[in-house]
Design a protein around this motif. Sequence first.
Motif, PDB file in Angstrom:
ATOM      1  N   TYR A  50       0.756  -1.126   0.167  1.00 42.21           N
ATOM      2  CA  TYR A  50      -0.097  -0.101   0.068  1.00 42.21           C
ATOM      3  C   TYR A  50       0.828   1.284   0.148  1.00 42.21           C
ATOM      4  O   TYR A  50       1.920   1.215   0.692  1.00 42.21           O
TER       5      TYR A  50
ATOM      6  N   TYR B  82       0.330  11.604   3.369  1.00 41.96           N
ATOM      7  CA  TYR B  82      -0.052  12.252   4.636  1.00 41.96           C
ATOM      8  C   TYR B  82       0.350  13.550   4.474  1.00 41.96           C
ATOM      9  O   TYR B  82       1.413  14.051   4.036  1.00 41.96           O
TER      10      TYR B  82
ATOM     11  N   ARG C 278      -4.987   6.437   0.309  1.00 42.68           N
ATOM     12  CA  ARG C 278      -4.280   5.010   0.401  1.00 42.68           C
ATOM     13  C   ARG C 278      -4.499   4.527  -0.909  1.00 42.68           C
ATOM     14  O   ARG C 278      -5.766   4.445  -1.531  1.00 42.68           O
TER      15      ARG C 278
ATOM     16  N   PHE D   7       4.253  13.877   3.603  1.00 47.27           N
ATOM     17  CA  PHE D   7       4.883  12.564   3.537  1.00 47.27           C
ATOM     18  C   PHE D   7       4.233  11.591   2.634  1.00 47.27           C
ATOM     19  O   PHE D   7       2.897  11.218   2.731  1.00 47.27           O
TER      20      PHE D   7
ATOM     21  N   LYS E 231       3.532   0.570   2.791  1.00 48.08           N
ATOM     22  CA  LYS E 231       3.292  -0.662   3.577  1.00 48.08           C
ATOM     23  C   LYS E 231       3.211  -1.732   3.016  1.00 48.08           C
ATOM     24  O   LYS E 231       2.411  -2.082   2.295  1.00 48.08           O
TER      25      LYS E 231
ATOM     26  N   PRO F  51       6.275  -2.932   8.830  1.00 46.33           N
ATOM     27  CA  PRO F  51       5.574  -1.753   9.176  1.00 46.33           C
ATOM     28  C   PRO F  51       5.864  -0.838   8.123  1.00 46.33           C
ATOM     29  O   PRO F  51       6.499  -0.554   7.340  1.00 46.33           O
ATOM     30  N   LEU F  52       4.868   0.373   8.326  1.00 47.45           N
ATOM     31  CA  LEU F  52       4.714   1.372   7.550  1.00 47.45           C
ATOM     32  C   LEU F  52       5.869   2.128   7.586  1.00 47.45           C
ATOM     33  O   LEU F  52       6.570   2.552   8.507  1.00 47.45           O
TER      34      LEU F  52
ATOM     35  N   PHE G 257       7.845   5.556   6.292  1.00 47.15           N
ATOM     36  CA  PHE G 257       7.899   6.950   5.826  1.00 47.15           C
ATOM     37  C   PHE G 257       9.139   7.579   4.918  1.00 47.15           C
ATOM     38  O   PHE G 257      10.067   7.240   5.160  1.00 47.15           O
ATOM     39  N   GLY G 258       8.585   8.470   3.948  1.00 42.29           N
ATOM     40  CA  GLY G 258       9.843   9.248   3.362  1.00 42.29           C
ATOM     41  C   GLY G 258      10.099  10.136   4.143  1.00 42.29           C
ATOM     42  O   GLY G 258       9.526  10.478   5.381  1.00 42.29           O
TER      43      GLY G 258
END
Lengths: 112, 119
Positions: free
Chosen positions: A33, A37, A50, A91, A95, A99-100, A102-103
């Motif tokens: 995914y 954000y 998403r 951001f 996923k 875990p997720l 982030f950039g």
Amino acid sequence: AQKVTQAQTEISVVEKEDVTLDCVYETRDTTYYLFWYKQPPSGELVFLIRRNSFDEQNEISGRYSWNFQKSTSSFNFTITASQVVDSAVYFCALKGNTPLVFGKGTRLSVIA
Amino acid sequence: GAVVSQHPSRVICKSGTSVKIECRSLDFQATTMFWYRQFPKQSLMLMATSNEGSKATYEQGVEKDKFLINHASLTLSTLTVTSAHPEDSSFYICSARRIPGKSSSYEQYFGPGTRLTVT
């Protein structure tokens, strides 16, 4: 390993200009995914979108649009006719089976 | 929509003291909760993943004895920063994974964050 690259650290535009925020990802997972954000100065993360890996359709939501291209592993975000309220850190996140991730974020400043 | 709350939103404590941060999923059950730390002008870094009723899984480099995580119920996780030092000053964000519904799509919701300042 999963990785998200947002090459643009800071962008500054004048109000009403269009702006595109780049996001390139790396993953070996076939199912994953992608997210965007928004983090305004208050700090709270605001969910924007998403997208799962099987859905390459581009999406438009008001002034926001997203371009997902698996061929280039990119999930770019465009704001049309930017407004001062769009000023924030954005951001991109990934996923997969971990875990997720982030950039590093892109700080967008929209100047009136 | 799914709401995650955090308390307190801001806290200032003296060096050497402990601080507890609560994370609650208000309108859904969360088997998994996550704790992130964000230093100024940096990205969110995952500290640990906690599953209800079991021990948390910490990311490499995160001291589990310093950052105590308890996930006692499907709606509450706590992060306790023990013997806090000024370098622990940061923005701590929790997140909760919603138990998948019919769509089975991955859903993870974030709290508003807690700004910790250690003096």
